[in-house]
Design a protein around this motif. Structure first.
Motif, PDB file in Angstrom:
ATOM      1  N   ASP A 143       0.772  -1.333  -0.094  1.00  0.00           N
ATOM      2  CA  ASP A 143       0.074   0.086  -0.272  1.00  0.00           C
ATOM      3  C   ASP A 143       1.189   1.206  -0.062  1.00  0.00           C
ATOM      4  O   ASP A 143       1.568   1.612   0.832  1.00  0.00           O
ATOM      5  CB  ASP A 143      -1.107   0.050   1.159  1.00  0.00           C
ATOM      6  N   PRO A 144       1.041   2.117  -1.034  1.00  0.00           N
ATOM      7  CA  PRO A 144       1.848   3.116  -1.004  1.00  0.00           C
ATOM      8  C   PRO A 144       1.409   4.423  -0.308  1.00  0.00           C
ATOM      9  O   PRO A 144       1.966   5.277  -0.298  1.00  0.00           O
ATOM     10  CB  PRO A 144       1.844   3.415  -2.797  1.00  0.00           C
ATOM     11  N   LYS A 145       0.083   4.273   0.365  1.00  0.00           N
ATOM     12  CA  LYS A 145      -0.304   5.273   1.098  1.00  0.00           C
ATOM     13  C   LYS A 145       0.021   5.077   2.500  1.00  0.00           C
ATOM     14  O   LYS A 145       0.143   5.984   3.345  1.00  0.00           O
ATOM     15  CB  LYS A 145      -2.153   5.181   1.187  1.00  0.00           C
ATOM     16  N   VAL A 146       0.594   3.963   2.797  1.00  0.00           N
ATOM     17  CA  VAL A 146       0.997   3.584   4.257  1.00  0.00           C
ATOM     18  C   VAL A 146       2.634   3.706   4.232  1.00  0.00           C
ATOM     19  O   VAL A 146       3.157   3.227   3.200  1.00  0.00           O
ATOM     20  CB  VAL A 146       0.326   2.244   4.721  1.00  0.00           C
ATOM     21  N   GLU A 147       3.233   4.394   5.447  1.00  0.00           N
ATOM     22  CA  GLU A 147       4.494   4.534   5.503  1.00  0.00           C
ATOM     23  C   GLU A 147       5.024   3.061   5.620  1.00  0.00           C
ATOM     24  O   GLU A 147       4.531   2.156   6.361  1.00  0.00           O
ATOM     25  CB  GLU A 147       5.088   5.424   6.514  1.00  0.00           C
ATOM     26  N   ALA A 148       6.370   2.741   5.138  1.00  0.00           N
ATOM     27  CA  ALA A 148       7.272   1.488   5.290  1.00  0.00           C
ATOM     28  C   ALA A 148       7.361   1.666   6.928  1.00  0.00           C
ATOM     29  O   ALA A 148       7.808   2.631   7.253  1.00  0.00           O
ATOM     30  CB  ALA A 148       8.339   1.652   4.538  1.00  0.00           C
ATOM     31  N   GLY A 149       7.222   0.408   7.424  1.00  0.00           N
ATOM     32  CA  GLY A 149       7.264   0.406   8.901  1.00  0.00           C
ATOM     33  C   GLY A 149       6.108   0.330   9.497  1.00  0.00           C
ATOM     34  O   GLY A 149       5.973   0.005  10.901  1.00  0.00           O
ATOM     35  N   ARG A 150       5.037   0.287   8.717  1.00  0.00           N
ATOM     36  CA  ARG A 150       3.546   0.271   9.202  1.00  0.00           C
ATOM     37  C   ARG A 150       2.705  -0.664   8.423  1.00  0.00           C
ATOM     38  O   ARG A 150       3.144  -0.906   7.370  1.00  0.00           O
ATOM     39  CB  ARG A 150       2.812   1.609   9.301  1.00  0.00           C
ATOM     40  N   ILE A 151       1.498  -0.875   9.059  1.00  0.00           N
ATOM     41  CA  ILE A 151       0.713  -1.904   8.110  1.00  0.00           C
ATOM     42  C   ILE A 151      -0.852  -1.136   8.577  1.00  0.00           C
ATOM     43  O   ILE A 151      -1.121  -0.636   9.472  1.00  0.00           O
ATOM     44  CB  ILE A 151       0.584  -3.327   8.554  1.00  0.00           C
ATOM     45  N   GLY A 152      -1.839  -1.359   7.543  1.00  0.00           N
ATOM     46  CA  GLY A 152      -2.912  -1.035   7.660  1.00  0.00           C
ATOM     47  C   GLY A 152      -3.874  -2.262   7.764  1.00  0.00           C
ATOM     48  O   GLY A 152      -3.762  -3.377   7.241  1.00  0.00           O
ATOM     49  N   LEU A 153      -4.839  -2.105   8.654  1.00  0.00           N
ATOM     50  CA  LEU A 153      -5.489  -3.500   8.938  1.00  0.00           C
ATOM     51  C   LEU A 153      -7.062  -3.013   9.491  1.00  0.00           C
ATOM     52  O   LEU A 153      -7.464  -1.896   9.897  1.00  0.00           O
ATOM     53  CB  LEU A 153      -4.763  -3.961  10.218  1.00  0.00           C
ATOM     54  N   ARG A 187      -1.578  -8.092  16.818  1.00  0.00           N
ATOM     55  CA  ARG A 187      -0.777  -8.573  17.865  1.00  0.00           C
ATOM     56  C   ARG A 187       0.791  -9.070  17.222  1.00  0.00           C
ATOM     57  O   ARG A 187       1.778  -8.396  18.032  1.00  0.00           O
ATOM     58  CB  ARG A 187      -1.207  -9.790  18.574  1.00  0.00           C
ATOM     59  N   SER A 188       1.007  -9.368  16.129  1.00  0.00           N
ATOM     60  CA  SER A 188       2.238  -9.914  15.578  1.00  0.00           C
ATOM     61  C   SER A 188       3.108  -8.533  15.193  1.00  0.00           C
ATOM     62  O   SER A 188       4.096  -8.404  15.532  1.00  0.00           O
ATOM     63  CB  SER A 188       1.982 -10.746  14.417  1.00  0.00           C
ATOM     64  N   MET A 189       2.210  -7.511  14.821  1.00  0.00           N
ATOM     65  CA  MET A 189       2.811  -6.211  14.378  1.00  0.00           C
ATOM     66  C   MET A 189       3.297  -5.379  15.373  1.00  0.00           C
ATOM     67  O   MET A 189       4.271  -4.779  15.551  1.00  0.00           O
ATOM     68  CB  MET A 189       2.125  -5.346  13.276  1.00  0.00           C
ATOM     69  N   VAL A 190       2.400  -5.482  16.644  1.00  0.00           N
ATOM     70  CA  VAL A 190       2.799  -4.712  17.855  1.00  0.00           C
ATOM     71  C   VAL A 190       3.774  -5.334  18.379  1.00  0.00           C
ATOM     72  O   VAL A 190       4.805  -4.421  19.032  1.00  0.00           O
ATOM     73  CB  VAL A 190       1.219  -4.671  18.575  1.00  0.00           C
ATOM     74  N   ALA A 191       3.978  -6.780  18.391  1.00  0.00           N
ATOM     75  CA  ALA A 191       5.184  -7.464  18.979  1.00  0.00           C
ATOM     76  C   ALA A 191       6.424  -7.086  18.271  1.00  0.00           C
ATOM     77  O   ALA A 191       7.598  -6.900  18.955  1.00  0.00           O
ATOM     78  CB  ALA A 191       4.952  -8.944  19.094  1.00  0.00           C
ATOM     79  N   ARG A 192       6.365  -6.861  17.004  1.00  0.00           N
ATOM     80  CA  ARG A 192       7.516  -6.327  16.245  1.00  0.00           C
ATOM     81  C   ARG A 192       7.979  -5.031  16.318  1.00  0.00           C
ATOM     82  O   ARG A 192       9.155  -4.497  16.602  1.00  0.00           O
ATOM     83  CB  ARG A 192       7.399  -6.851  14.948  1.00  0.00           C
ATOM     84  N   CYS A 193       6.806  -4.037  16.283  1.00  0.00           N
ATOM     85  CA  CYS A 193       7.138  -2.702  15.847  1.00  0.00           C
ATOM     86  C   CYS A 193       6.478  -1.612  16.839  1.00  0.00           C
ATOM     87  O   CYS A 193       6.582  -0.373  16.705  1.00  0.00           O
ATOM     88  CB  CYS A 193       6.611  -2.446  14.325  1.00  0.00           C
ATOM     89  N   GLY A 194       5.711  -2.194  17.789  1.00  0.00           N
ATOM     90  CA  GLY A 194       5.012  -1.106  18.483  1.00  0.00           C
ATOM     91  C   GLY A 194       3.684  -0.895  18.294  1.00  0.00           C
ATOM     92  O   GLY A 194       3.132  -1.070  17.012  1.00  0.00           O
ATOM     93  N   MET A 195       2.780  -0.505  19.231  1.00  0.00           N
ATOM     94  CA  MET A 195       1.248  -0.093  19.078  1.00  0.00           C
ATOM     95  C   MET A 195       1.143   1.010  17.875  1.00  0.00           C
ATOM     96  O   MET A 195       0.254   0.933  17.089  1.00  0.00           O
ATOM     97  CB  MET A 195       0.981   0.671  20.396  1.00  0.00           C
ATOM     98  N   GLU A 196       2.065   1.817  17.535  1.00  0.00           N
ATOM     99  CA  GLU A 196       1.751   2.907  16.658  1.00  0.00           C
ATOM    100  C   GLU A 196       1.881   2.395  15.304  1.00  0.00           C
ATOM    101  O   GLU A 196       2.004   3.142  14.451  1.00  0.00           O
ATOM    102  CB  GLU A 196       2.677   4.103  16.934  1.00  0.00           C
ATOM    103  N   SER A 197       2.861   1.008  15.088  1.00  0.00           N
ATOM    104  CA  SER A 197       2.886   0.558  13.801  1.00  0.00           C
ATOM    105  C   SER A 197       1.671  -0.175  13.069  1.00  0.00           C
ATOM    106  O   SER A 197       1.792  -0.328  11.752  1.00  0.00           O
ATOM    107  CB  SER A 197       4.054  -0.672  13.788  1.00  0.00           C
ATOM    108  N   VAL A 198       0.611   0.180  13.848  1.00  0.00           N
ATOM    109  CA  VAL A 198      -0.706  -0.371  13.099  1.00  0.00           C
ATOM    110  C   VAL A 198      -1.885   0.760  12.848  1.00  0.00           C
ATOM    111  O   VAL A 198      -2.157   1.292  13.903  1.00  0.00           O
ATOM    112  CB  VAL A 198      -1.274  -1.566  13.814  1.00  0.00           C
ATOM    113  N   GLU A 199      -2.426   0.697  11.786  1.00  0.00           N
ATOM    114  CA  GLU A 199      -3.521   1.812  11.447  1.00  0.00           C
ATOM    115  C   GLU A 199      -4.724   1.401  11.005  1.00  0.00           C
ATOM    116  O   GLU A 199      -4.418   0.111  10.021  1.00  0.00           O
ATOM    117  CB  GLU A 199      -2.866   3.085  10.667  1.00  0.00           C
ATOM    118  N   SER A 200      -5.848   1.702  11.228  1.00  0.00           N
ATOM    119  CA  SER A 200      -6.964   1.483  10.664  1.00  0.00           C
ATOM    120  C   SER A 200      -6.800   1.843   9.135  1.00  0.00           C
ATOM    121  O   SER A 200      -6.218   2.874   8.748  1.00  0.00           O
ATOM    122  CB  SER A 200      -8.169   1.880  11.155  1.00  0.00           C
TER     123      SER A 200
END
Length: 407
Positions: A183-193, A329-342
């Motif tokens: 997703d090119p709208k989301v910064e590298a280091g984050r996921i959208g979910l 949960r997996s993303m938070v475990a790797r990169c922290g709470m701020e790494s997941v966006e809706s």
């Protein structure tokens, strides 16, 4: 007690991180794929490259019967059935029939009018990397359940290569399947979910109109197909949108219209083609009848004979709540709470949906935009590229999911 049930994770930092050397190798692998894109059902070089690297790691990949795409199990002795449901990780491996327009890029496509402009090279590299890391963890007794890697061909070819993979056993003994999409709208280091639908259904629509032509001086003696095809193009999307709940998001969009060859001749034939997209699964199932009725209604009004080819594509990808939560949960475990966006539900189609018609699973949007870069290079455009830090993020997301999955 089986080795699977004996596997214990060490306390502290979750294992399964990507080493610098493997990251460098995976970046080189991705760039090689990017330089040699192959269209759906033609991914022979890509399949061979994946197979060779998995075999170097001591794994036993199996090429699909169609000759492209492959399946590879980790932590499952050959010939044995798993004692617990397997987790599957899916990648799509095909490219798009468009030119690579990136300037001054050392790994731009070397194949004319072919490009990995949707990020499938990244998806493939992420699942390959996750497989290599998980194979190492399995050798150390740290993988509690077997994992299946699914490298699927022809995602861009309706109704999708997922059906081929499923027919060749990709989901046999699988209890959950996960995927990512660039997703090119989301910064590298984050996921959208998101829970629930994350893409739309997508079908292909082809319409032919016929009638007696004639001279433009006497249109009343003809079936005025230019007007008829124009009204179909304008009125059918409006009619369709009014015949379902607005929240279903059922939309007809035309991509091609063609009729006539001379300015003073009313033609005898006209054609339109486009897509039908829908956000709601139930409305998608009713869409062919609704669209057929609307086209016939407008064509009849203009005394044109209609022939409709409605090609079923893919249903929406509907994320299972538990699987989406596993990715979170997996993303938070790797990169922290701020790494997941809706993220919002997209009107794009994705044949990952076919897997979810059979087993629970979820897809995350993998951020590939370089932080601070204000230019968004959209998918399916020739200048698309990805921040390669996303490879590390995707690999470690999947390895964490394999370790945290308590299915």
């Amino acid at each position: 007690m089986s080795r699977e049930s004996e596997a214990k994770l060490p306390e502290g930092v979750l294992p399964g991180v990507l080493s610098e050397s493997l990251h460098a190798e995976l970046v080189a692998f991705r760039r090689d794929l990017h330089m040699h894109p192959e269209l759906g059902n033609q991914e022979f070089r890509t399949t061979a490259a994946i197979k060779e690297r998995l075999e170097q790691a001591g794994l036993r990949p199996r090429v699909l019967a169609t000759g492209t795409g492959l399946i590879c199990d980790i932590g499952l002795p050959e010939g044995q059935r798993p004692t617990v449901p397997m987790l599957a990780l899916r990648a799509d491996i095909d490219a798009l029939p468009i030119p690579d327009t990136k300037a001054d890029c050392p790994y731009r496509s070397t194949v004319p009018d072919r490009a990995h402009a949707c990020g499938h090279d990244v998806h493939t590299t992420v699942v390959l990397g996750a497989g290599l890391v998980l194979a190492d963890l399995e050798a150390k007794g740290l993988l509690s359940r077997p994992v299946r890697l699914v490298f699927q061909p022809a995602e861009e070819v309706l109704p999708g290569g997922a059906l081929v993979a499923i027919g060749d056993g990709a989901l046999d003994n699988v209890g959950r399947i996960l995927a990512v999409h660039c997703d090119p709208k989301v910064e590298a280091g984050r996921i959208g979910l998101r829970h629930g639908p994350i893409t739309s259904a997508c079908d292909r629509l082809e319409v032919a109109l016929d009638g007696p032509g004639g001279h433009t001086a006497r249109p009343h003696l003809t079936t005025d197909l230019v007007t008829a095809v124009a009204r179909v193009a304008i009125d059918v999307p409006a009619l369709v949108a009014r015949r379902v709940d607005t929240r279903a998001g059922l939309a007809v969009t035309w991509g091609r219209i063609e009729s006539g060859h001379a300015p003073n001749v009313v033609p005898q034939h006209a054609e339109l083609s486009g897509t039908v997209r829908c956000l709601d699964l139930d409305a998608w199932r009713d869409a062919p009848d609704i669209v057929h009725a609307a086209i016939d209604e407008i064509a009849t009004l203009h005394r044109a004979k209609s022939e409709i080819n409605y090609v079923r594509g893919v249903p929406p990808v509907v994320n299972d709540r538990e699987s989406a939560e596993l990715l979170r949960r997996s993303m938070v475990a790797r990169c922290g709470m701020e790494s997941v966006e809706s993220t919002e539900q997209s009107l794009g189609g994705e044949d990952f949906s076919w897997y979810l018609e059979n087993v629970p699973g979820a897809m995350a949007r993998l951020g590939v935009r370089t932080p601070g870069d204000r230019m968004v290079r959209d998918l399916h455009q020739g200048d698309f590229d990805a921040d390669e830090h996303a490879i590390t993020v995707g690999v470690e997301l999947f390895t964490a999911a394999a370790l945290l999955d308590d299915m």
